[in-house]
Each structure stands twice: as structure tokens, then as C-alpha cells.
Design an enzyme around this catalytic site. Structure first.
Site, short mmCIF file in Angstrom:
data_model
loop_
_atom_site.label_atom_id
_atom_site.label_comp_id
_atom_site.label_asym_id
_atom_site.label_seq_id
_atom_site.Cartn_x
_atom_site.Cartn_y
_atom_site.Cartn_z
N SER A 172 0.81 -1.24 0.00
CA SER A 172 0.00 0.00 0.00
C SER A 172 0.83 1.27 0.00
O SER A 172 0.27 2.36 -0.20
CB SER A 172 -0.91 0.03 1.22
OG SER A 172 -2.03 -0.75 0.95
N LYS A 180 0.42 3.47 -2.87
CA LYS A 180 -0.82 4.22 -3.14
C LYS A 180 -0.62 5.74 -3.26
O LYS A 180 -1.10 6.35 -4.22
CB LYS A 180 -1.88 3.89 -2.08
CG LYS A 180 -2.39 2.45 -2.17
CD LYS A 180 -3.30 2.10 -0.99
CE LYS A 180 -3.81 0.68 -1.06
NZ LYS A 180 -4.57 0.31 0.16
N TYR A 188 -3.11 -3.33 -10.53
CA TYR A 188 -2.94 -2.82 -9.16
C TYR A 188 -2.09 -3.79 -8.33
O TYR A 188 -1.24 -3.37 -7.54
CB TYR A 188 -4.33 -2.63 -8.53
CG TYR A 188 -4.32 -2.49 -7.03
CD1 TYR A 188 -3.91 -1.31 -6.43
CD2 TYR A 188 -4.71 -3.56 -6.21
CE1 TYR A 188 -3.87 -1.19 -5.04
CE2 TYR A 188 -4.68 -3.45 -4.83
CZ TYR A 188 -4.26 -2.27 -4.26
OH TYR A 188 -4.23 -2.15 -2.88
N TYR A 195 -5.12 4.27 7.66
CA TYR A 195 -6.39 3.54 7.74
C TYR A 195 -7.22 4.00 8.94
O TYR A 195 -7.29 5.16 9.25
CB TYR A 195 -6.14 2.03 7.82
CG TYR A 195 -5.29 1.52 6.71
CD1 TYR A 195 -5.61 1.79 5.39
CD2 TYR A 195 -4.16 0.78 6.96
CE1 TYR A 195 -4.84 1.31 4.36
CE2 TYR A 195 -3.38 0.29 5.93
CZ TYR A 195 -3.73 0.57 4.64
OH TYR A 195 -2.96 0.11 3.63
N VAL A 215 1.34 -3.66 3.95
CA VAL A 215 1.21 -4.91 4.70
C VAL A 215 2.46 -5.79 4.67
O VAL A 215 2.53 -6.78 5.40
CB VAL A 215 -0.02 -5.75 4.25
CG1 VAL A 215 -1.32 -5.12 4.69
CG2 VAL A 215 0.01 -6.02 2.76
N1 GLU Z 1 -1.89 -5.36 -2.01
C1 GLU Z 1 -2.53 -5.20 -0.75
C2 GLU Z 1 -4.03 -5.26 -0.91
O1 GLU Z 1 -4.59 -4.61 -1.76
C3 GLU Z 1 -2.10 -3.90 -0.15
C4 GLU Z 1 -2.66 -3.71 1.21
C5 GLU Z 1 -1.77 -2.93 2.15
O2 GLU Z 1 -0.55 -2.89 2.00
O3 GLU Z 1 -2.30 -2.34 3.09
O4 GLU Z 1 -4.69 -5.99 -0.24
#
Ligand code: GLU
Length: 445
Positions: free
Chosen positions: A64, A67, A191, A243, A261
């Protein structure tokens, strides 16, 4: 002498090492195989200095943390309005993979939750770009932020795609609302590749430093994105980056941040540094346990909270004194530091409240290292008004901190490199550089 910063970082790592709480993410099977003991931290300054301790060159997937950077690319490639029409900027206060969209428009709340990030992935590159080329655009863009060529970890990508049911469900909902206008599976594949880009903590700190450095990579010097894009991205990171823990984070750490994550965590402190930590065990929010502790410590040890009130404004006016006497007298306003709005306001106020009686007035910028755009305009307006009030105004600016000073309509300014030069005879020169002037008298007379 050795720098104190790596020692400080090593000590901070030592303090969190014994915390083995949390678990590596296991919803992507390949991530569960990560060595949970890995631990590293890096500071990258906006002028390209890198300090690190621990496992800072171990590769792991960005997840993430991609992002905010891909959001920056989408804003750059498509412009603000088309992106904002499809992705909001409101904190959702929900978990990253929550299947929720704004009830009326179907827009994802923000680009930091998966629904928003899947959408921004689809908005990278020009409209109509082939999905494979779009992934290349994304990887190239992430590489420009890092200052080196990055690549995708195919194993993690395949592993995540085999379990991407939730992200697929989100993408199909987005398709239903016409937020996505392509095959949802193809967008989720892109993605997922974006999330599988391999980085090190060193790379992440440099990526964060590029944001902290107004969009210019401190090492390569490349402008990756514009300043308005950086401001947008940092704002969204500060409200939505962590989050459902975003409020706790904003109050306790106060650094625009993003977690992933795989255990990475970045923070970007505008104008100062990019910070990255890496430790794979996660808390229930999906944030690295030791990473969060390290950031809490960095923030409090070094006063890095963005809401920390800077001393700069109060300290801008170093002294207001007179050099020389009689008709030779010069009123000198000696400024210092970096000058923004608040600092310039202090100078404006001084010029108004202690209206100089001397004909000659000098603004001494010898100890100033930067004047931002609004401060420049305000200082030049002070010069203009002083001229209109009958003063001869000088700018003491040996390092051309304010190049081409044009006070505009009716204003006049003479630039000199020291107070003694052309302002007063040399025997009545200004106080020595670096020493505060006590006020009043003529040094040496
Ligand atoms: N590729 C992960 C997902 O979309 C990223 C989530 C994350 O790093 O928080 O579930």
C-alpha cells in the site's frame, strides 16, 4: 568525527527489537514467509544525505505504500478534476480493504483505501492507455521517486492475485458505478503488480524525501511531480494514510505517512526529511508494530510533529538598530533564518510601529537563507511604501537571496553587499556577521 544519527537510529532499533507482538500479513501467502525479525530504519534528508541502521537494503514488496505515489502519478497524468471526480479525499475511518463506497456517487472515499487505490491505478497514464503499458508507467514512476530502477516480485504478485477475491469484488462494484470503465480483473491485475514492486527501506526513505523535497528527487535532481500534486498527496496521507488508526497517528506522531502490509512504513516531513522503517509484524490495523513505535519515538525525540509550532516567525527580526549618526544615520532591520508569511508579517509590523525617523533604511538579509514567494512580495511592498514615505531604502543582500528585487510602482531599492558599502561610510560598518547587535551606537566610533 562520526555522525551521531546512525548511532541514534541503531539505539532506537535496539529499543523496539524485543517487541515481537503482531504477525506478518498472511492473507497473501507469500508475505507470511517473510523473516519476522527483519528490522531497519532510514532517514533521507531533502539534500540527499541518507542515514540508516539495521536491514535497510533488504527488498520487500511496497504494497500500500505505492498508493500515495500512484495517486501522485494519476494527478500528474490526468489533472486534478478528472481524478477528484472519481476518488474523494475524505478519511473513511475504515479498514483498508473495506467494501464501501460513497452512497450517492459510488466514489471511493479516498485514494489510500483499496477501492480508491484500484481506481487511481486505472487513472495513471493517459486515458485509453494499454493496461500493460500503464503498469510500466507506474513502475517507471515509482522508480523515479526512488531514484533507481525498481522491478516487480512475480511470486508475490501471483500469490496475491490467487487470493484477490476482495479486491476483485471491490473492482466489480466500482465497475457497476462506472468509476472503473474497463474490465475490473485487468485493473486489479495491474494494481496487484503495482503492490508487488520490490523496494528497500532505503528506497522508501528516498521516495518519501522526494515528497518532502517538493517533488524533486534529492539524489537524481529529477522533478518527478509538481508542488501542487505533492501538497495534495501529503494532505491525503496525513488524514487517511494510516487507515482506521489515522486519528491516533495524526495526534501522536503527526507526520504524513503510509504503511504497507509487507511491513514498510514511510513518513514525509515537508522541507525536512523522508523516513522509512521496515519490520514485518503487523498490528490489527495492518500497520507495522515496531514501525509505529519507531515513528512515535522519532516524532517525540526530534519534535517532528507537523503541528509543532516553528520558532522561526518570532526570531525573524534579529535586531532593529541605527548605524551612524546625524544625516549619515541608517536604520537597519536585520533579519535572519528562513522567511515565510509569519516572519514577513513581523517585519511589516516593525516597520509600521517603529516608523523610522532616519532617511536611510536598510533591510539586512545577510543572515537569511531563504525568502518564500509571499514573504518576498511583502518585503518588497514594505520597501515600496518606505520609498513613498520619503526614505532611501537599501537591501543588504550579499548572497542574492532576493534576486531582481523590484518593489514596483513608485518604489526604489539599492542592493548592497554590506551595510558599510554605499549605505554608510566603511568606518561605520555593520555589526560583525553572526553576532547580535546590542542596538544603538556606531561600532568602533
Ligand atoms: N496489495 C494489498 C491489498 O490490496 C495492499 C494492502 C496494504 O498494503 O495495506 O490488499
Amino acid at each position: 568525527m562520526q555522525s551521531v544519527i546512525p548511532d541514534y537510529l541503531a539505539e532506537a532499533l535496539g529499543d523496539v527489537e524485543s517487541d515481537t507482538s503482531g504477525e506478518p500479513a498472511d492473507y497473501i501467502p507469500e508475505l507470511a514467509t517473510a523473516d519476522p525479525e527483519l528490522l531497519g530504519a532510514v532517514f533521507a534528508t531533502v539534500d540527499g544525505e541518507v542515514y540508516g541502521a539495521g536491514d535497510i537494503d533488504t527488498e520487500f514488496t511496497i504494497q500500500s505504500i505505492s498508493k500515495p505515489f500512484v495517486y501522485a502519478l494519476a494527478l500528474t497524468d490526468r489533472g486534478f478534476d478528472p481524478v477528484l471526480a472519481k476518488v474523494g479525499v475524505e478519511p473513511s475511518g475504515e479498514a483498508f480493504n473495506r467494501i464501501s463506497l460513497e452512497s450517492d456517487t459510488g466514489r471511493p472515499f479516498n485514494p489510500m483505501i483499496n477501492a480508491g487505490a484500484i481506481t487511481t491505478h486505472s487513472l495513471a497514464g493517459p486515458a485509453g492507455m494499454d493496461p500493460q503499458e500503464r503498469v510500466e508507467r507506474v513502475v517507471r514512476g515509482l522508480s523515479a521517486f526512488a531514484g533507481r530502477g525498481l522491478r516487480v516480485d512475480e511470486r508475490v504478485c501471483v500469490s496475491e492475485m490467487e487470493h484477490a477475491h476482495r479486491n476483485l469484488a471491490i473492482a466489480y462494484m466500482l465497475r457497476g458505478y462506472d468509476i472503473l470503465i474497463e474490465d475490473p480483473r485487468v485493473v486489479v491485475e495491474g494494481y496487484t503488480r503495482q503492490c508487488s514492486v520490490l523496494v528497500t527501506a532505503r528506497d522508501l526513505a528516498m521516495m518519501a524525501a522526494t515528497l518532502a523535497h517538493r517533488g524533486v528527487n534529492p539524489l537524481s535532481g529529477e522533478r518527478v511531480v509538481s508542488e501542487p500534486v505533492v501538497r495534495q498527496v501529503l494532505s491525503v496521507m496525513s488524514t487517511c494514510g494510516m487507515y482506521d488508526a489515522a486519528g491516533d497517528w495524526a495526534t501522536q506522531v503527526g507526520i504524513p505517512a503510509k504503511s504497507g502490509v509487507a511491513g514498510g512504513l514511510i513518513g514525509a516531513l515537508p522541507g525536512q526529511i523522508g523516513i522509512a522503517t521496515f519490520s514485518p509484524r503487523l498490528d490489527p490495523h495492518g500497520n507495522s508494530v515496531r514501525g509505529v513505535s519507531l515513528f512515535e519515538r522519532f516524532s517525540s525525540d526530534m519534535g517532528l510533529h507537523v503541528m509543532e509550532v516553528p520558532a522561526a516567525a518570532r526570531a525573524t527580526l534579529r535586531s532593529n538598530h541605527v548605524v551612524g549618526s546625524g544625516p549619515d544615520a541608517v536604520r537597519v532591520l536585520q533579519l535572519q533564518g528562513g522567511i515565510g508569511f509569519a516572519g514577513a508579517e513581523r517585519v511589516v509590523r516593525e516597520a509600521v510601529t517603529t516608523a523610522p525617523t532616519e532617511t536611510r533604511v536598510a533591510l539586512d538579509l545577510t543572515m537569511v537563507y531563504v525568502v518564500d514567494d509571499v514573504a518576498r512580495r511583502m518585503l518588497l511592498e514594505v520597501v515600496r511604501r518606505l520609498t513613498l514615505d520619503g526614505h532611501q531604502v537599501y537591501l543588504v543582500d550579499p548572497d542574492a537571496i532576493m534576486p531582481d528585487p523590484d518593489p514596483g510602482d513608485g518604489g526604489r531599492v539599492t542592493v548592497v553587499s554590506e551595510v558599510g558599502q554605499g549605505v554608510v561610510p566603511p568606518r561605520e560598518a555593520a555589526p560583525r556577521r553572526g553576532r547580535p547587535e546590542e542596538g544603538g551606537g556606531v561600532p568602533g566610533s
